[in-house]
Design an enzyme around this catalytic site. Structure first.
Site, PDB file in Angstrom:
ATOM      1  N   HIS A  59       0.816  -1.061   0.021  1.00 33.30           N
ATOM      2  CA  HIS A  59      -0.074   0.121   0.237  1.00 33.30           C
ATOM      3  C   HIS A  59       0.810   1.104   0.123  1.00 33.30           C
ATOM      4  CE1 HIS A  59      -3.379   2.308   0.219  1.00 33.30           C
ATOM      5  NE2 HIS A  59      -4.440   1.608   1.096  1.00 33.30           N
TER       6      HIS A  59
ATOM      7  N   TYR B 149     -15.099   5.988   7.963  1.00 25.08           N
ATOM      8  CA  TYR B 149     -13.942   6.230   7.153  1.00 25.08           C
ATOM      9  C   TYR B 149     -14.367   6.036   5.499  1.00 25.08           C
ATOM     10  CZ  TYR B 149      -9.131   6.722   5.316  1.00 25.08           C
ATOM     11  OH  TYR B 149      -7.973   7.103   4.410  1.00 25.08           O
TER      12      TYR B 149
END
Length: 781
Positions: A474, A590
């Protein structure tokens, strides 16, 4: 030992008559062709640098400026207002070596070049100013203002005809620091529905105290950083959120992408690997030559930052004691392969040309047929990348910094990407399709915890039955960048490269290709012990994760758009409804949004749980009338869309507060407000994976070639991770994850609640439902 012979370009012996050279012309030819390919790539890069350097103008525009200036000189007019004459006076040449006409021509040439560069800077500044305008995003759908129409026309005029992948980079605006007062107001608004009266008053007091005392001081430092750096968030975000993490990146950071849902183009593992590797290398060629079209905001002329593409290939995250490092190499002509506990290096170029898909399949089959056994410690070596980072750093520093281990590790880390030839079979088909999809997702997320190289920018997995997928690290990029790569790979594999009737790759095979190189290791007992420890840590983490994947086919964005609302806002409200039913309360939510409207932008948080969304959910659950629910739904979706737009345009909450927190740590000061904000858990973490290249997929003629999208692990131990992809007009695929160790979370149960919430929303908001309700009300009256 075939590879040993290929490495020898010439041999020589010493005889009484002198030195006898025996040249291998085939080897020398390959060296020549490989060098030729390298030089062609260098020339291409230089050409692209020139084109990007003068963008939004073109190199040929210099000739136009020169000829136009020269033409005006012949008409006895001076567009330079005396500058050409001044340049001519200061030319470092004598009248003997250059005629008066020649001096005038050189002066015009110098002036034209300076004028051309000035025009380039002016055009670039104008384009940057235009791209800083975000008013278009806040306009009501279908109602475009005159200002925006003029703006669109100007952006198109200044964008040029064929921009390269990185052409817009120098014209993208920099991310500015929002006013601290605005950020704090939006933060307090976001937590208002989540806190009790006294709790909200306490947080309001903390925010007020922070703004009056420490906040403005931190803000000044942050503004200084914004003036000095390209993006005031991205480098700190990469460092502190990703690279400084000392726990496992498997599950906690890495994410996955899945194959087609209903179709497997070929059941032959080697063939699928051949086409997949070829498609990925073709994509790399497009990235290197910058022939990929710049990504844009869907349906607009607005470009998105392409910086994340730079580290897509030939990149590895290497462990450090306190912080990992992303290492990127310019190019590599091989990929690293893992099969049955052994590592191989597969050269994908021969004599300067990319191997055909059939040749790569042939080489992959050689690996599959290889009967050699793993050396001691080799089979589970990949577990070091799955466990904690510090032990991996210590092992790497002590045992992999020299000798055969370093050479083999270099082959993996410098490879274009990593490929796992998995012995398992995955996919939806079978007696338990739902369970099979869940197992498929878990396999891509963590595998056996040692058969992926989690440090690589991405690892491709090809299963025994031909199914495929990938696992991505990531820190170097976010999901949309990897999704773009994977879309191209799937489409190129299925529709461009294709397979023969027997399921093999197309193309010819040069059977004199050298065997794939088996990587050698010398792994001592100490490393093997650490491998076992790292594997146990990773296995415990993997066993704790529950994944649930389900395609929702009752309706898709087609019906949602008929309700005149945003599909993303609709889904987010469904997630809020499902979460409330699951927990009987609301939680901090989120949703990832992009900030790639700005140079080197990455993500921002959309706090999807708002006062408006809570009011709508409560109305739904309390049995309010349809009209009231629809009114509250409209308010909630409008609020969500506004929050999303604010996040995209640099006015989000969380990245600003995060950077203020980093500054406070550098200054060595403590802020109770920032400490509390940064420690709040995201119990519902969501992300949409958009389909970016619809033109690659023929949904009418090939409706079964539908992507499943991808997913990620839960962010909080007591929370859910939800990823979704809107496919076509009639389908939405969901990926849900949670921790088994927390008894109150269940990925399958939450998936069922998401499905029901979507159906309930459509039922309440459907016009037909409203008409029926009106008729019933009239009858009761």
């Amino acid at each position: 030992m075939a590879e040993a012979h290929q490495a020898v370009a010439f041999q020589f012996t010493i005889t009484p008559e002198g030195i006898d050279l025996r040249l291998s012309y085939q080897a020398l030819s390959q060296i020549y062709l490989s060098g030729l390919r390298s030089w062609k790539k260098r020339i291409s890069r230089i050409k692209n640098r020139v084109i990007k350097g003068v963008y939004p103008a073109s190199p040929s525009s210099w000739l136009f400026v020169f000829i136009a200036t020269l033409a005006t000189m012949f008409t006895r007019s001076d567009p330079s207002m005396g500058l050409i004459a001044k340049i001519q006076e200061h030319l470092p040449v004598s009248s003997r070596s250059l005629s008066v006409q020649g001096q005038a021509l050189v002066s015009v040439l110098v002036f034209s070049t300076l004028l051309w560069f000035s025009l380039i800077l002016l055009l670039r500044s104008c384009l940057k100013l235009l791209l800083s305008y975000h008013g278009w995003m806040f306009e009501q759908h279908g109602h475009v203002s005159t200002t925006t129409k003029i703006w669109v026309t100007l952006v198109r005029l200044l964008s040029g005809r064929k921009p390269l992948l990185y052409s817009y980079q120098s014209s993208l605006p920099c991310l500015s620091v929002p006013p601290i007062k605005n950020t704090l107001e939006r933060y307090l608004e976001s937590v208002r529905p989540l806190l009790s009266g006294p709790g909200f008053q306490r947080m309001t007091a903390l925010a007020g105290q922070f703004e009056k005392t420490l906040g403005n001081r931190l803000q000044r430092y942050l503004k200084l950083k914004a003036l000095w750096s390209t993006n005031y968030v991205s480098d700190w975000w990469e460092e502190y959120i990703y690279l400084r993490g000392r726990g496992p990146i498997m599950v906690n950071s890495n994410y996955y992408g899945m194959d087609f849902l209903y179709v497997t183009p070929t059941p032959i593992q080697a063939a699928r690997a051949g086409n997949t590797i070829t498609a990925l290398l073709l994509y790399r060629r497009k990235v290197n030559s910058e022939q990929l079209k710049p990504s844009r905001v869907p349906g607009t002329v607005v470009p998105l930052c392409a910086a994340q593409c730079e580290r897509m290939f030939n990149t590895t995250r290497t462990p450090g004691e306190h912080m990992d490092v992303l290492q990127h190499w310019q190019d590599s002509e091989f990929v690293a392969i893992f099969h049955q506990g052994r590592f191989f290096r597969l050269w994908v170029y021969s004599a300067g040309r990319l191997l055909s898909p059939r040749e790569i399949e042939y080489q992959i089959q050689r690996i599959l047929d290889d009967a050699s056994t793993p050396s001691p410690g080799e089979s589970r070596l990949g577990a070091l990348t799955a466990g904690d980072r510090v032990p991996w750093y210590n092992m790497r520093k002590q045992y992999f910094s020299s000798g055969v281990n370093k050479r083999s590790l270099d082959c993996i880390e410098k490879a274009a990407f990593f490929v796992t030839l998995d012995d398992d079979e995955q996919g939806m088909k079978g007696d338990d399709p739902a369970g099979n999809l869940d197992r498929y997702a878990k396999s891509l997320l963590h595998g056996k915890c040692y058969d992926r190289w989690f440090d690589k920018s991405f690892s491709v997995v090809v299963y025994r039955n031909g199914k495929s997928g990938l696992n991505a690290e990531h820190s170097w990029a976010d999901a949309p960048t990897v999704a773009h790569l994977w879309e191209y790979t799937l489409a190129t594999d299925a529709f461009q490269l294709g397979y023969t009737e027997n399921g093999h790759c197309k193309g010819e095979v040069e059977r004199s290709l050298p065997y794939p190189q088996r990587l050698n290791w010398d792994i001592p007992e100490e490393v093997q012990e650490q491998i076992s420890v790292s594997l146990s840590v990773a296995q415990a983490l993997a066993d704790d994760v529950a994944c649930h994947v389900f395609p929702f086919r009752d309706f898709g964005k087609g019906k949602i758009k008929k309700l005149k609302t945003s599909p993303d806002a609709f889904i987010q409200l469904a997630l809020q409804l499902a979460n409330y039913r699951n927990r009987k309360t609301f939680c901090l939510t989120y949703e990832a949004s992009t900030t790639r409207l700005f140079r080197e932008g990455r993500t921002e948080t959309v706090r999807s749980c708002s006062k408006e969304s809570c009011a709508f959910v409560k109305a739904m659950e309390s049995g309010e009338g349809v009209e009231e629910c629809r009114r509250l739904f409209q308010l909630a979706t409008n609020k969500h869309q506004n929050l999303y737009r604010l996040a995209m345009t640099g006015s989000g909450i969380d990245r600003h507060l995060f950077c203020l927190y980093v500054v406070s740590k550098y200054l060595g000061v403590e802020s109770p407000f920032l400490t509390e904000v940064l420690s709040e858990p995201w119990r519902l973490s969501t992300s949409q994976t958009p389909v970016q290249q619809l033109e690659l997929f023929d949904m009418k003629n090939h409706p079964d070639f539908i992507s499943l999208g991808g997913g990620f692990g839960p962010v909080a131990d007591d929370g859910y991770g939800v990823s979704y992809i809107i496919v076509g007009e009639d389908m939405i695929n969901f990926h849900v994850s949670c921790k088994r160790s927390f008894s109150e979370t269940d990925s399958r149960q939450f998936g069922a609640q998401i499905r029901q919430a979507l159906l309930d929303l459509l039922s309440v908001l459907s016009p037909a439902k409203t008409e029926v309700s009106h008729e019933q009300d009239k009858k009761q009256q």
